[in-house]
Scaffold this motif. Structure first.
Motif, PDB file in Angstrom:
ATOM      1  N   UNK A 179       7.212   8.578   2.421  1.00 15.67           N
ATOM      2  CA  UNK A 179       7.116   7.699   1.208  1.00 15.67           C
ATOM      3  C   UNK A 179       7.264   8.688  -0.016  1.00 15.67           C
ATOM      4  N   UNK A 180       6.473   9.832   0.136  1.00 15.78           N
ATOM      5  CA  UNK A 180       6.712  10.645  -0.933  1.00 15.78           C
ATOM      6  C   UNK A 180       7.933  11.358  -1.478  1.00 15.78           C
ATOM      7  N   UNK A 181       8.653  11.407   0.012  1.00 11.31           N
ATOM      8  CA  UNK A 181       9.956  12.091   0.065  1.00 11.31           C
ATOM      9  C   UNK A 181      10.712  11.185  -0.717  1.00 11.31           C
ATOM     10  N   UNK A 182      10.764  10.005  -0.344  1.00 15.18           N
ATOM     11  CA  UNK A 182      11.657   8.985  -1.032  1.00 15.18           C
ATOM     12  C   UNK A 182      11.096   8.866  -2.680  1.00 15.18           C
ATOM     13  N   UNK A 183      10.049   8.995  -2.951  1.00 14.05           N
ATOM     14  CA  UNK A 183       9.731   8.976  -4.358  1.00 14.05           C
ATOM     15  C   UNK A 183      10.126  10.127  -5.125  1.00 14.05           C
ATOM     16  N   UNK A 184      10.061  11.376  -4.311  1.00 15.20           N
ATOM     17  CA  UNK A 184      10.607  12.539  -5.153  1.00 15.20           C
ATOM     18  C   UNK A 184      12.005  12.667  -5.193  1.00 15.20           C
ATOM     19  N   UNK A 185      12.849  11.640  -4.213  1.00 10.61           N
ATOM     20  CA  UNK A 185      14.281  11.800  -4.541  1.00 10.61           C
ATOM     21  C   UNK A 185      14.606  10.630  -5.466  1.00 10.61           C
ATOM     22  N   UNK A 186      13.917   9.718  -5.930  1.00 13.83           N
ATOM     23  CA  UNK A 186      14.247   8.753  -6.641  1.00 13.83           C
ATOM     24  C   UNK A 186      14.562   8.899  -8.134  1.00 13.83           C
ATOM     25  N   UNK A 187      15.012   7.942  -8.830  1.00 13.64           N
ATOM     26  CA  UNK A 187      14.856   8.159 -10.150  1.00 13.64           C
ATOM     27  C   UNK A 187      13.496   8.126 -10.841  1.00 13.64           C
ATOM     28  N   UNK A 188      12.541   7.699 -10.160  1.00 11.88           N
ATOM     29  CA  UNK A 188      11.095   7.641 -10.630  1.00 11.88           C
ATOM     30  C   UNK A 188      10.309   8.649 -10.280  1.00 11.88           C
ATOM     31  N   UNK A 189      10.720   9.996 -10.331  1.00 11.21           N
ATOM     32  CA  UNK A 189      10.040  11.164  -9.707  1.00 11.21           C
ATOM     33  C   UNK A 189       9.151  11.284 -10.666  1.00 11.21           C
ATOM     34  N   UNK A 190       9.352  11.304 -11.859  1.00 12.74           N
ATOM     35  CA  UNK A 190       8.558  11.832 -12.688  1.00 12.74           C
ATOM     36  C   UNK A 190       7.567  10.980 -13.183  1.00 12.74           C
ATOM     37  N   UNK A 191       7.423   9.804 -12.677  1.00 16.24           N
ATOM     38  CA  UNK A 191       6.441   8.610 -12.756  1.00 16.24           C
ATOM     39  C   UNK A 191       5.373   8.969 -11.885  1.00 16.24           C
ATOM     40  N   UNK A 192       4.281   8.112 -11.769  1.00 14.86           N
ATOM     41  CA  UNK A 192       3.216   8.466 -10.785  1.00 14.86           C
ATOM     42  C   UNK A 192       3.589   7.984  -9.234  1.00 14.86           C
ATOM     43  N   UNK A 193       3.021   8.623  -8.185  1.00 13.04           N
ATOM     44  CA  UNK A 193       3.088   8.043  -7.201  1.00 13.04           C
ATOM     45  C   UNK A 193       1.605   7.698  -6.803  1.00 13.04           C
ATOM     46  N   UNK A 194       1.127   6.557  -6.279  1.00 13.36           N
ATOM     47  CA  UNK A 194      -0.155   6.170  -5.961  1.00 13.36           C
ATOM     48  C   UNK A 194      -0.157   5.571  -4.596  1.00 13.36           C
ATOM     49  N   UNK A 195      -0.966   6.180  -3.875  1.00 10.15           N
ATOM     50  CA  UNK A 195      -1.105   5.735  -2.275  1.00 10.15           C
ATOM     51  C   UNK A 195      -2.525   5.037  -2.311  1.00 10.15           C
ATOM     52  N   UNK A 196      -2.437   3.816  -1.391  1.00 13.72           N
ATOM     53  CA  UNK A 196      -3.472   3.015  -1.112  1.00 13.72           C
ATOM     54  C   UNK A 196      -3.426   2.732   0.399  1.00 13.72           C
ATOM     55  N   UNK A 197      -4.598   2.970   1.166  1.00 13.03           N
ATOM     56  CA  UNK A 197      -4.759   2.635   2.383  1.00 13.03           C
ATOM     57  C   UNK A 197      -5.392   1.595   2.601  1.00 13.03           C
ATOM     58  N   UNK A 198      -4.622   0.290   3.089  1.00 17.02           N
ATOM     59  CA  UNK A 198      -5.188  -0.935   3.298  1.00 17.02           C
ATOM     60  C   UNK A 198      -6.430  -1.215   4.191  1.00 17.02           C
ATOM     61  N   UNK A 199      -6.360  -0.304   5.135  1.00 18.10           N
ATOM     62  CA  UNK A 199      -7.496  -0.344   6.233  1.00 18.10           C
ATOM     63  C   UNK A 199      -8.552   0.161   5.710  1.00 18.10           C
ATOM     64  N   UNK A 200      -8.697   1.090   4.737  1.00 19.47           N
ATOM     65  CA  UNK A 200      -9.807   1.541   4.483  1.00 19.47           C
ATOM     66  C   UNK A 200     -10.657   1.212   3.430  1.00 19.47           C
ATOM     67  N   UNK A 201     -10.209   0.049   2.819  1.00 16.21           N
ATOM     68  CA  UNK A 201     -11.030  -0.336   1.830  1.00 16.21           C
ATOM     69  C   UNK A 201     -11.538  -1.684   2.373  1.00 16.21           C
ATOM     70  N   UNK A 202     -12.770  -2.391   1.901  1.00 15.19           N
ATOM     71  CA  UNK A 202     -13.142  -3.633   2.300  1.00 15.19           C
ATOM     72  C   UNK A 202     -12.456  -4.459   1.278  1.00 15.19           C
ATOM     73  N   UNK A 203     -12.308  -5.882   2.149  1.00 14.14           N
ATOM     74  CA  UNK A 203     -11.569  -6.703   1.513  1.00 14.14           C
ATOM     75  C   UNK A 203     -12.066  -7.398   0.115  1.00 14.14           C
TER      76      UNK A 203
END
Length: 447
Positions: A179-203
């Motif tokens: 995912x980070x690689x796709x972001x780094x190669x994309x035109x959006x690479x200068x903007x933020x990459x934000x990761x969120x683990x959907x299983x790690x946070x209570x509903x």
């Protein structure tokens, strides 16, 4: 593709040239071997179709000269003699394939299309490698196996698109890394990459984490909070383990993806967001959607594009390079691997994939008592039951593999790069197998 046809038969040249030009290729013709070499020196030719028997230089000799000028050139030899021995010989010379006369045009175009695909993948991999070299990259992407090269090529092609991508793969295959690689190669690479683990946070907290909240929205909300969608606006939001989302949150995520607008918890206005979403899962979302556990419309919204990461057992050629990387990075002191240790590591199936291999190496390095890592230093699950593979079938397969290694080294005069190319493996894998079978690096003979 730029294609050179070398054949002393004018009718054959005319037939092949006309057929290939109609398919959109740029074709150059040569009536003999010497002319073919001269033309190759002047033009950036990618593929050579060489008649095996020509006056002057034979197809074999022309191929050798072309490879000396540009080792990356692809070649198909055309011969009237379709014996198995001939096929083996032309492949050893460095040809990618061969065809019998009269040439089956359907077979020819199939072979050319496969070579075009190989060249496109190679170009993508070079571009990815150069991009990672130019930019500081916290985690190494290691692997030169066909499966890994194809995956890197796919990542490169997905990067330029604005659409959502579903990254699928078993645990430990590196989904966030890609995912980070796709972001780094994309035109959006200068903007933020934000990761969120959907299983790690209570509903109860997830909606606030994803969409943000206004001051006073709930007890403890002492100030306004920008959620992941807002923080990633203009860049990329990575939702790991997206298959773990509850039905209510699935519905809210679908709305955000469809409308490109969000509403903070406790808020009264919509906020426009320009965020590309990459989602990852080790679960079968299609099966979950069929069973009603995952919204089908959300599944298709996330899977506009998709990439499936291969498990480590399907790219075993990369294991020596990964082991070498982990040892160099994590060894507290200089340490070497006994050949039989690497052999055990090559045969293990790695249900936890690259992450499991990394942890195995870290554990073994920590507990090893000597500067050589022996099989006894490996976890029991790696060495357990592998002795059953040492029976008659394993011995016969090992003998065949050793014979192929010796033959390739002999035909390459002991030059490992050429021998590896003949065998279709990396030089690192070749060195591992030479050590396994006790072959000297100088001449390929048994030590």
């Amino acid at each position: 593709m730029k294609i050179l046809i070398a054949d002393d038969d004018p009718m054959q040249r005319e037939l092949l040239a006309g057929f290939l030009r109609k398919r959109g290729h740029e074709v150059f013709e040569a009536a003999d071997g010497t002319s073919a070499v001269q033309r190759f020196e002047r033009e950036p030719i990618q593929l050579a179709l060489l008649d095996h028997r020509m006056p002057g230089l034979t197809g074999d000799e022309v191929l050798a000269r072309l490879k000396a000028i540009n080792p990356l050139v692809r070649a198909i030899l055309i011969t009237a003699y379709g014996a198995v021995e001939m096929a083996v010989r032309v492949m050893k010379l460095g040809a990618d394939d061969f065809l019998e006369k009269p040439v089956d045009l359907g077979q020819l175009i199939d072979k050319i299309e496969r070579l075009e695909q190989d060249l496109a993948v190679a170009d993508d991999v070079v571009e990815v490698t150069e991009a990672l070299t130019e930019t500081p990259w916290p985690i190494a992407i290691i692997g030169s196996s066909p499966a890994m090269r194809e995956t890197l090529s796919m990542a490169r092609r997905l990067a330029d698109s604005p659409w959502s991508v579903l990254i699928q793969g078993e645990t430990g295959t590196g989904k966030e890394l890609f995912a980070r690689l796709i972001h780094q190669l994309s035109p959006r690479c200068a903007a933020p990459f934000v990761a969120l683990n959907c299983a790690a946070i209570p509903d109860t907290l997830f909606e606030s984490e994803l969409f943000g909240h206004e001051k006073g929205a709930f007890t403890g909300a002492e100030r306004a909070h920008r959620g992941c969608f807002e923080r990633a606006s203009g860049g990329t939001l990575f939702l790991d383990e997206v298959g773990e989302l509850s039905p209510a949150l699935q519905s809210k995520l679908l709305r955000a993806l469809q409308e490109k607008r969000i509403n903070r918890v406790g808020g009264e206005r919509d906020i426009a967001v320009d965020t590309r979403v990459l989602a990852a899962t080790n679960r079968d979302l299609r099966a979950l959607s069929t069973g009603g556990e995952f919204r089908e419309d959300l599944y298709f919204r996330l899977k506009v594009l998709d990439i499936r990461l291969p498990p480590l057992r399907q790219r075993r050629e990369d294991i020596p390079a990964l082991v070498e990387h982990f040892v160099a990075r994590d060894a507290p002191r200089p340490i070497q691997l006994a050949p039989e240790t690497l052999d055990f590591l090559m045969r293990y199936d790695y249900p936890g994939n690259v992450r499991e291999l990394e942890h195995i190496i870290q554990r073994s390095l920590t507990l090893a008592r000597s500067p050589v890592l022996h099989p006894r230093d490996l976890p029991e699950e790696v060495t357990r039951n592998q002795g059953a593979d040492s029976g008659q079938l394993r011995e016969r397969l090992d003998a065949m593999e050793r014979a192929l290694l010796v033959e390739a080294l002999e035909h390459s005069d002991g030059v490992q790069t050429q021998a590896a190319e003949r065998l279709g493996i990396s030089e690192r894998v070749l060195r591992y197998k030479m050590g396994k079978y006790g072959l000297q690096r100088s001449d390929g003979q048994s030590s």
